[in-house]
Design an enzyme around this catalytic site. Structure first.
Site, PDB file in Angstrom:
ATOM      1  CG  ASP A 204      -0.269   0.331   2.730  1.00 29.21           C
ATOM      2  OD1 ASP A 204       0.868   0.349   2.361  1.00 29.21           O
ATOM      3  OD2 ASP A 204      -0.727   0.357   3.697  1.00 29.21           O
ATOM      4  CG  ASP A 206       1.385   3.171   4.588  1.00 32.49           C
ATOM      5  OD1 ASP A 206       0.410   2.641   5.059  1.00 32.49           O
ATOM      6  OD2 ASP A 206       2.472   2.655   4.395  1.00 32.49           O
ATOM      7  CG  ASP A 298      -3.242   2.765   5.309  1.00 32.88           C
ATOM      8  OD1 ASP A 298      -4.347   2.409   5.135  1.00 32.88           O
ATOM      9  OD2 ASP A 298      -2.377   1.941   5.637  1.00 32.88           O
TER      10      ASP A 298
END
Ligand code: CTP
Ligand code: MN
Ligand code: MN
Ligand code: MN
Length: 374
Positions: A204, A206, A298
């Site tokens: 992902d 962040d 995120d």
């Protein structure tokens, strides 16, 4: 002291946060084997075993030369009986029987596949496995009711199980900066997580967001999300409000309480780029122009006075963070979180404006992000 054989004994500090661990190291065969056992323990919700294997893997990541003889490991910390026997097996046979059996086991394969669905943790996957569910078609046939997160996870499974490149992370960084800048000028966006540690790919992306005037950052997430949604950049999001107060006790817990957003971005692909996923191929054959891919992102917002702690906490690695907290508790009688550092002896919070100051409070040598890859 000379011990009569050639292997030099060499001392390695016990806590991973006392060591410099770079991304590249000399013992991948061993660290991958131990990491697989750690992952298997995590999937079995055996936290104690998982941490033991993670620590053993971290010791080998920090080991300065290729391992050819177990005697080289004398004086190395965190290598229990189990880990040592795995290492010995690999040294003697080129691979570990336990590791290979685990890798091939039906349970491990199914649990990996199911927990790779966004929104599915070990507990849910274990329950599904128990009911005979092994893959996505079987999950579909089971008629299980999925959460909104899991529905998104299934819908974008192919994209989300493909790693995110640094270039994609940077493109998303530009999109996030534009959205944040539009809603709160002079807010700062920092890339954290694995990419800050120098990783070339990740699961992902962040981001940590703050504003130099404390208080201005409050309620930023919903505004940024609205901005991104209006531009069709979001496939899924779940916002959380800030729930941190100093009164909520000593900040020893792993979970932080920042305002945040767990999201799935709809990342436009460069024109003429290779189609990324199977869904893309299908869409292109249908004649639809579906040049985008789903990416997990995120977003975390922190008050300026907590920025250094949030930065340290969200840079990772997870084991490095765990070791920092363990060091703080066991060696310094302090409680460290992504919000603050509390000195239990002086009964006061220790302020810090930079990561360097936090390491200094903890009497640790400063370790830069690229050397926190434990
Ligand atoms: N983190 C956290 N609280 C969460 C999730 C993550 O504090 N609820 C922290 C983790 O401790 C880690 C960092 O945020 O230090 C990044 O987490 P994650 O994205 O899961 O891992 P990465 O190190 O970025 O690895 P990857 O490339 O797989 O994303
Ligand atoms: Mn998961
Ligand atoms: Mn990450
Ligand atoms: Mn993350």
């Amino acid at each position: 002291a000379s011990s009569g054989d050639e292997t030099a004994t060499f001392s390695m500090p016990i806590y991973a946060c006392q060591r410099r661990t770079t991304l590249d190291h000399r013992n991948a065969v061993f660290t991958e084997a131990l990491s697989l056992l750690a992952e298997n323990a995590e999937l079995s919700q055996d936290e104690g075993r998982a941490v033991a294997f993670r620590r053993a893997a971290a010791t080998l990541k920090a080991f300065p030369e290729p391992l050819t003889d177990a005697r080289q490991l004398r004086g190395c910390p965190c290598l229990g009986q189990h880990s040592l026997s795995v290492i010995q097996d690999i040294l003697e046979n080129g691979s570990s029987r336990e590791v290979e059996a685990t890798r091939r086991s039906e349970r491990f394969k199914a649990m990996k596949l199911l927990t790779a669905i966004f929104g599915v943790g070990a507990k849910t996957a274990a329950q599904w496995f128990q009911e005979g569910i092994r893959n996505l078609p079987q999950l579909h046939q089971s008629g299980r009711v999925l959460t909104r997160a899991q529905q998104a996870g299934v819908a974008h499974y192919d994209d989300l199980t493909q790693s995110v490149t640094r270039a994609e992370a940077d493109t998303i960084g530009q999109i996030v900066e534009e959205a944040v800048g539009a809603k709160l000028p002079s807010a700062r966006v920092t890339l954290v997580g694995g990419f800050r540690r120098g990783k070339l790919s990740g699961h992902d992306v962040d981001f940590l967001i703050t504003h130099p005037e404390e208080g201005r950052e409050e309620g930023l997430i919903p505004k940024v999300v609205a901005h991104l949604e209006a531009r069709d950049f979001l496939l899924y999001h779940k916002n959380n409000r800030n729930s941190y107060t100093e009164a909520s006790g000593t900040p020893a817990s792993t979970m932080d309480h920042f305002e945040r957003c767990f999201s799935i971005f709809k990342l436009p692909m460069p024109e003429g780029g290779e189609p990324h996923s199977r869904q893309d191929d299908v869409a292109l054959r249908r004649g639809e122009c579906r040049r985008w891919r789903a990416v997990r992102v995120d977003l975390v917002v922190c008050p300026f006075s907590q920025f250094a702690f949030a930065l340290l906490g969200w840079t990772g690695s997870k084991l490095f963070e765990r070791e920092l907290r363990r060091w703080a508790t066991q060696q310094k009688n302090m409680s460290l979180s992504s919000h603050a550092l509390y000195d239990n002896k002086q009964r006061k919070y220790l302020k810090a404006a930079t990561e360097e100051e936090i390491f200094a409070h903890l009497s640790l040598e400063y370790i830069p992000p690229s050397e926190r890859n434990a």
